[in-house]
Design an enzyme around this catalytic site. Structure first.
Site, short mmCIF file in Angstrom:
data_model
loop_
_atom_site.label_atom_id
_atom_site.label_comp_id
_atom_site.label_asym_id
_atom_site.label_seq_id
_atom_site.Cartn_x
_atom_site.Cartn_y
_atom_site.Cartn_z
N ASN A 133 -0.13 0.46 9.46
CA ASN A 133 0.04 1.89 9.69
C ASN A 133 -0.42 2.70 8.48
OD1 ASN A 133 2.15 2.30 12.21
ND2 ASN A 133 2.36 0.33 11.20
N THR A 134 -0.06 2.20 7.28
CA THR A 134 -0.37 2.93 6.06
C THR A 134 -1.89 3.08 5.89
OG1 THR A 134 1.60 1.89 5.14
CG2 THR A 134 0.15 3.03 3.59
N CYS A 166 5.75 0.34 10.65
CA CYS A 166 5.05 -0.51 9.67
C CYS A 166 4.97 -1.89 10.30
CB CYS A 166 5.85 -0.57 8.37
SG CYS A 166 5.30 -1.84 7.22
N THR A 167 3.81 -2.52 10.21
CA THR A 167 3.63 -3.79 10.94
C THR A 167 4.44 -4.94 10.33
OG1 THR A 167 1.58 -4.14 9.68
CG2 THR A 167 1.38 -3.18 11.90
N TYR A 221 0.84 -1.21 0.00
CA TYR A 221 0.00 0.00 0.00
C TYR A 221 0.88 1.26 0.00
CZ TYR A 221 -4.29 -2.54 1.54
OH TYR A 221 -5.39 -3.35 1.65
N GLY A 222 2.11 1.09 0.53
CA GLY A 222 2.94 2.26 0.86
C GLY A 222 3.35 3.13 -0.30
N GLU A 280 7.37 -9.41 1.94
CA GLU A 280 6.26 -10.21 1.38
C GLU A 280 6.79 -11.44 0.64
OE1 GLU A 280 2.58 -9.86 1.11
OE2 GLU A 280 3.05 -8.86 2.98
N1 DGL Z 1 2.11 -3.33 7.13
C1 DGL Z 1 1.85 -2.10 6.41
C2 DGL Z 1 2.09 -0.92 7.36
O1 DGL Z 1 2.01 -1.10 8.57
C3 DGL Z 1 2.63 -2.12 5.13
C4 DGL Z 1 2.24 -1.12 4.16
C5 DGL Z 1 2.49 -1.47 2.72
O2 DGL Z 1 1.84 -2.35 2.21
O3 DGL Z 1 3.31 -0.77 2.09
O4 DGL Z 1 2.28 0.21 6.96
#
Ligand code: DGL
Length: 282
Positions: free
Chosen positions: A85-86, A197-198, A53-54, A165
């Protein structure tokens, strides 16, 4: 619009909690949820078909968060954890506006615990580019840094989620990327690093290796997974939605928008769990 949840109080208590992330990162939060809420039924949704998502637009992340939330509600969710977080920074407002009665917990970079931990007022924040650009995050940083005389050094970790990932957490490419992103924060004097970020708790060993290589093992790492789980306990308690041991053994199910072959091994490798995992088109 309110969620389709015309259930009795008992049925609602016995309903699952929905947890989602862009991919496997939210499993780092699920670990804490399972530890603190061992009797809850859980659904974990990895939107790996749309990760990361980032580096996407805010609107894209809002649309995904709403689509995933709708799916989890259709599958009976009594509460939602945005374990990303995103997605929290970009979309939690839209999710709460659409489902005002749904208990929702999000994850934000742990700036407050970092302020409590720092000794020299210099805190590095590792997160996705979208998180660090988000208005919600920038407002939080503004408020906290002004009130506490703390400098937040922001480091977008572009490409890191993609590598995580892929599943090989010991990959040399991850080590090289961590060196590139963490070393400049150390050079600027950070004594505390926020894992914003998780996905990052899963590469904590790699981060600690960089700290050791720079003779900076004194640096404190901040992860908010535990605090998120505590907040979820509070919300469920307040809504009288806590499930107890009397309800019988809890279940866990995984859903992914990518290959089952990515999420199932992640459950096993990261949490030592083998729940049923299904690919869904959301
Ligand atoms: N785990 C997502 C976070 O905490 C990752 C975001 C991503 O997909 O870039 O931001």
């Amino acid at each position: 619009m309110s969620s389709a949840r015309p259930r009795s109080a008992d049925a609602l208590v016995d309903s699952p909690i929905g947890v989602f992330d862009s991919g496997v990162g939210g499993l780092s939060v699920l670990r804490h949820i399972r530890a603190q809420l061992p009797h809850e039924h859980l659904m974990y949704f990895a939107d790996s078909g749309h990760a990361p998502y980032g580096d996407k637009s805010e609107q894209f992340v809002v649309d995904r968060a709403l689509a995933v939330t709708a799916f989890l509600l259709e599958h009976g969710a009594k509460a939602l954890v945005v374990a990303c977080n995103t997605a929290t920074v970009a979309a939690i407002k839209a999710v709460r506006a659409r489902y005002p009665e749904l208990p929702v917990v999000g994850v934000e970079p742990g700036l407050k615990p970092a302020v409590a931990a720092t000794r020299n007022g210099k805190v590095g924040v590792l997160a996705t580019a979208r998180t660090l650009k988000g208005e919600k995050f920038l407002q939080l940083r503004e408020q906290i840094s002004a009130a506490n005389n703390t400098e937040f050094l922001l480091q977008p970790a572009v490409g890191l989620v993609d590598l995580i990932e892929q599943g090989d957490l010991e990959a040399p490419a991850i080590g090289a990327m961590l060196e590139r992103y963490v070393a400049p924060l150390l050079d600027q004097g950070a004594d505390t690093l926020v894992l914003g970020c998780t996905h990052y708790p899963f590469i904590k060993t790699g981060i600690e290796r960089v700290l050791r290589d720079h003779a900076r093992s004194d640096v404190t790492l901040i992860d908010t997974g535990d605090a998120v789980a505590r907040q979820l306990v509070r919300l469920l308690e307040a809504a009288a939605l806590l499930r107890t041991a009397a309800g019988g053994a809890p279940t866990l199910r995984g859903y992914t928008t990518a290959d089952v072959g990515a999420l199932a091994p992640a459950f096993d490798k990261l949490l030592g769990l083998r729940p049923p995992v299904e690919k869904v088109d959301v």
